[in-house]
Write an enzyme that holds these catalytic residues in place. Structure first.
Site, short mmCIF file in Angstrom:
data_model
loop_
_atom_site.label_atom_id
_atom_site.label_comp_id
_atom_site.label_asym_id
_atom_site.label_seq_id
_atom_site.Cartn_x
_atom_site.Cartn_y
_atom_site.Cartn_z
N ASP A 168 0.95 2.39 2.21
CA ASP A 168 2.07 1.47 2.09
C ASP A 168 2.12 0.80 0.72
O ASP A 168 1.10 0.36 0.21
CB ASP A 168 1.95 0.40 3.19
N GLU A 277 8.82 7.75 1.39
CA GLU A 277 9.71 6.58 1.41
C GLU A 277 9.79 5.93 0.03
O GLU A 277 8.79 5.77 -0.65
CB GLU A 277 9.20 5.55 2.43
#
Ligand SMILES: [Zn+2]
Length: 498
Positions: A168, A277
């Protein structure tokens, strides 16, 4: 005679629901079989183990101590790799763009069984492992431990619908290489260091000067594609006049180049699917629809395919509390953001997505159920809520310490906490601690952002002030923690339409 004898017998008979295991907890969903070897996960005291019986390569490859023909295997990284090899549902996987996913950052490494129980049977897939480098630094964990915990949880619960692992908010290539090398299946590229936040507040003249300093090649590239052109997207039209184009090129141009570089170097060449992403949410101002469109259009023109994009939405998405802002305006802009994502085929990603109950129905509706929502700290808050219920003394000490160290934590997180609104501890009875503090935004934020400080706090002798007792409390009360997660994350999914 092994103390696991009765369990081993039940495992051989495939009947672990019925056993009385003398204080050893058995996880019945973990019962599994490969060749002539059967496995089950147990908890002896506070230590989880995998018991293996039978014979064959799986038995031999697992590391552990053998007694009476039963091998007791600790939950080590090496044993995780063996479990991965024989049971493919314990390996993290990518999901592509056609199914909703929820990121369930588990800072403690013990929340995933509860998360699995929350998502099981719902039309959403969990990204069980999801940590940023900042979180790893603050919790003293590493990426191996993060993935290990998720894999063992899938094994414990016999969860076969698949789960992901998200590196992340990664910003630097070394971290990206590390995460992909460890089997992470999702990469959230944080482009904030390439986004020029100084442009928004500067004058048109300054912007024009900066723009003219770019190479002619770059200016031609963008002008030929966008200048004075109108694009129809999501029922609205987006036009780039000179000023709009200049501003967007200056803010996002280098970030787009960075995305392209990372994609070509790591994603395109990977031997497996990666959910890639793009995060442009850590900016000074909300992402204008035309900015979102320009970034997407450029990426696809350059041959990238992405899994999801996280713009910064209008209003405040603060950690661990509901949406702050004009919901009607949010809805208006979300329609466009979701429409852009839909046109290109990726999913919209909602960062700091926990507890945004007032806008979840809107997100579910306009993304047509294809979204990625990230949650992290709220899972830690549910752990704290559990502790407040079952070990009020520990909660009180943590709360006090968090208040005293709140200022330090604000260096890492943006919050608008008003400490004066938090009820003093001595006015709250033990039985009311959880509701008083874990349902109140200011107290939530104090506990939310001080997790690193609390978990690292030590006394004069170097002994942990809270961490050990916190973990042992949650181990003893794991059902209570699971219930908290099922209820709280379940409410997220209900409102998102899942
Ligand atoms: Zn983010």
């Amino acid at each position: 005679m092994s103390k696991f004898q009765a369990i081993a017998q039940a495992v051989k008979e495939g009947n672990v629901n019925q056993i009385d295991a003398n204080g050893i907890k058995v996880y019945p969903h973990s019962l599994s079989e490969s060749g002539n070897v059967k496995l089950v996960m147990v908890k002896d005291g506070q230590t989880k183990l995998i018991l293996a019986v039978g014979e064959g390569p799986l038995f031999d490859e697992l590391q552990g101590t053998v007694e009476g023909g039963i091998k007791a295997c600790p939950l080590t990284h090496e044993n995780r790799l063996v479990i991965n090899k024989y049971f493919d549902y314990t390996v993290p996987r990518a999901f592509g763009t056609q199914v909703a996913t929820i990121g369930l950052g588990d800072r403690l490494g013990i929340a995933s069984p509860g998360h699995i129980k929350t998502v099981r049977g719902r039309n959403v897939r969990p990204i069980l492992a999801q940590q940023s480098i900042r979180e790893l630094n603050l919790t003293g964990r590493d990426y191996k431990q993060v993935v290990d915990a998720a894999c063992f949880a899938a094994f414990q619960e016999g969860y076969k619908d698949g789960f992901g692992a998200d590196g992340d908010h990664l910003k630097v290539e070394a971290d990206i290489e590390l995460a992909l090398g460890l089997g992470f299946t999702m990469l959230t590229l944080d482009c904030s260091e390439y986004i020029d936040n100084s442009i928004e507040g500067s004058s048109a003249a300054d912007q024009a000067a900066k723009y003219n300093a770019l190479s002619e090649e770059i200016r031609k590239h963008y002008e030929s594609r966008y200048l004075n052109q109108t694009f129809e997207v999501a029922g609205t039209s987006i036009t780039f006049d000179k000023e709009t184009l200049i501003k967007n090129v200056l803010i996002y141009g280098p970030a787009i180049d960075f995305m392209e570089h990372i994609f070509n170097k790591y994603i395109k060449t990977a031997a497996r699917e990666i959910d890639f992403e793009i995060s442009i949410d850590e900016t000074a101002t909300p992402t204008a629809p035309e900015s979102h469109f320009l970034v997407a259009k450029e990426l696809y023109a350059r041959g990238l395919t992405i899994y999801s994009m996280a713009p910064r939405f209008i209003g405040e998405f603060q950690k661990g509390i509901d949406y702050i802002g004009d919901i009607a305006q949010f809805e208006k802009e979300l329609i466009i953001h979701a429409g852009i994502a839909d046109d290109f085929g990726y999913k919209l990603s909602i960062h700091s997505g926990s507890d945004k109950f007032s806008v979840f129905p809107i997100i579910g509706k306009y993304t047509k159920g294809r979204f990625h929502v990230k949650t992290a700290g709220t899972n830690w808050l549910e752990a704290v809520r559990t502790v407040a219920k079952v070990n009020p003394g520990l909660y009180r000490r943590m709360h006090q310490y968090a208040l005293e160290h709140f200022e330090e934590a604000t260096a890492y997180y943006h919050v608008t906490t008003d400490l004066s609104k938090i009820v003093p501890l001595d006015q709250v009875a033990d039985a009311d601690l959880a509701d008083t503090y874990m349902n109140e935004n200011n107290a939530r934020q104090v506990i939310h952002i001080t997790y690193g400080i609390l978990l690292q706090a030590k006394d004069a002798e170097g002994k942990s002030l809270f961490k050990d007792e916190f973990y042992s409390t949650l181990s003893d009360q794991e059902e209570a923690f699971e219930q908290s997660l099922i209820s709280h994350i379940g409410k997220h999914l209900d409102l998102l339409g899942k």
